[in-house]
Design a protein around this motif. Structure first.
Motif, PDB file in Angstrom:
ATOM      1  N   ASP A   1      47.642  41.734  32.775  1.00  0.00           N
ATOM      2  CA  ASP A   1      48.796  40.924  33.104  1.00  0.00           C
ATOM      3  C   ASP A   1      49.874  41.582  32.673  1.00  0.00           C
TER       4      ASP A   1
ATOM      5  N   THR B   1      50.892  43.582  35.987  1.00  0.00           N
ATOM      6  CA  THR B   1      51.405  42.524  37.092  1.00  0.00           C
ATOM      7  C   THR B   1      52.952  42.340  36.238  1.00  0.00           C
ATOM      8  N   ASP B   2      52.985  41.866  35.394  1.00  0.00           N
ATOM      9  CA  ASP B   2      54.229  41.555  34.851  1.00  0.00           C
ATOM     10  C   ASP B   2      55.434  42.829  34.737  1.00  0.00           C
TER      11      ASP B   2
ATOM     12  N   ARG C   1      56.336  43.122  38.748  1.00  0.00           N
ATOM     13  CA  ARG C   1      57.319  41.859  39.080  1.00  0.00           C
ATOM     14  C   ARG C   1      58.362  42.161  38.602  1.00  0.00           C
TER      15      ARG C   1
ATOM     16  N   GLY D   1      43.795  45.033  39.592  1.00  0.00           N
ATOM     17  CA  GLY D   1      45.161  44.458  40.076  1.00  0.00           C
ATOM     18  C   GLY D   1      45.172  44.178  41.593  1.00  0.00           C
TER      19      GLY D   1
ATOM     20  N   LYS E   1      43.289  40.949  41.362  1.00  0.00           N
ATOM     21  CA  LYS E   1      43.897  39.565  40.914  1.00  0.00           C
ATOM     22  C   LYS E   1      45.257  39.187  41.523  1.00  0.00           C
ATOM     23  N   GLU E   2      45.889  40.288  42.069  1.00  0.00           N
ATOM     24  CA  GLU E   2      47.168  40.111  42.826  1.00  0.00           C
ATOM     25  C   GLU E   2      47.031  40.444  44.032  1.00  0.00           C
TER      26      GLU E   2
ATOM     27  N   ASP F   1      48.499  40.019  46.719  1.00  0.00           N
ATOM     28  CA  ASP F   1      49.730  40.055  47.620  1.00  0.00           C
ATOM     29  C   ASP F   1      50.762  40.904  47.079  1.00  0.00           C
ATOM     30  N   LEU F   2      50.488  41.442  45.764  1.00  0.00           N
ATOM     31  CA  LEU F   2      51.705  42.310  44.935  1.00  0.00           C
ATOM     32  C   LEU F   2      51.448  43.748  45.535  1.00  0.00           C
ATOM     33  N   TYR F   3      50.590  44.313  45.833  1.00  0.00           N
ATOM     34  CA  TYR F   3      50.347  45.973  46.484  1.00  0.00           C
ATOM     35  C   TYR F   3      50.005  45.923  47.621  1.00  0.00           C
TER      36      TYR F   3
END
Length: 172
Positions: A3, A6-7, A10, A38, A41-42, A44-46
């Protein structure tokens, strides 16, 4: 810790330090695990993910690689990693269908810490999920590539992978 990655990502986007359309996640060894987790879990982030000499199937650690075999091995694995039947849920190999970005994997066939079987299984699971995956395996390398020609090919291909997915110059 996952996390925190991720934090931090962001935060960098929100602070205007990172372009959300140009972020890949990359790591080696445990970092390779974190990279693929990562991406799972995310999703759409990468824009892409890369793992080098990684551990992707935690239950496999109970049977191969990572920790020298001795009497305390199983106790250590249970206490610090978790019971074999409970850690499947946090293994990237079992979350491949959640990964939506291209992946690059590299591993050595003589790696005793993160056996190549982790990468091969991750590759199979990604392909089965329809995820674009590229690999670079050297049978004669271990937990890292130490032959100069292998290092050169690895970094050239890794930089080319990044270039295709987030931009930037290609390696020469």
């Amino acid at each position: 810790m996952q996390d925190d990655l991720t934090d931090a990502t962001r935060w960098a986007i929100d602070a205007g330090l990172a372009d959300p359309d140009r972020i890949c996640i990359y790591g080696a060894s445990y970092g390779a695990y974190a990279s693929l987790m990562g991406a799972a879990k995310e999703p759409d982030l990468y824009r892409c993910a890369a793992g080098y000499v990684g551990v992707y199937d935690l239950p496999m650690l109970h049977s191969a690689g990572g920790i020298r075999r001795n009497r305390s091995r199983e106790t250590y694995l249970r206490e610090w990693l978790g019971e074999k039947n409970q850690i499947s849920a946090v293994s990237p190999t079992n979350l491949a269908d959640r990964i939506k970005v291209p992946v690059f994997l590299a591993a050595g066939g003589e790696d005793e810490r993160a056996p190549i079987q982790h990468s091969e299984l991750m590759e199979r699971r990604l392909k089965a999920a329809g995820v674009p995956v590229e690999t670079l395996y050297y049978k004669t390398e271990g937990h890292g590539f130490y032959t100069e020609a292998h290092q050169r090919e690895y970094y050239t291909r890794l930089l080319d992978f990044f270039s295709r997915h987030i931009g930037g110059a290609k390696a020469k």
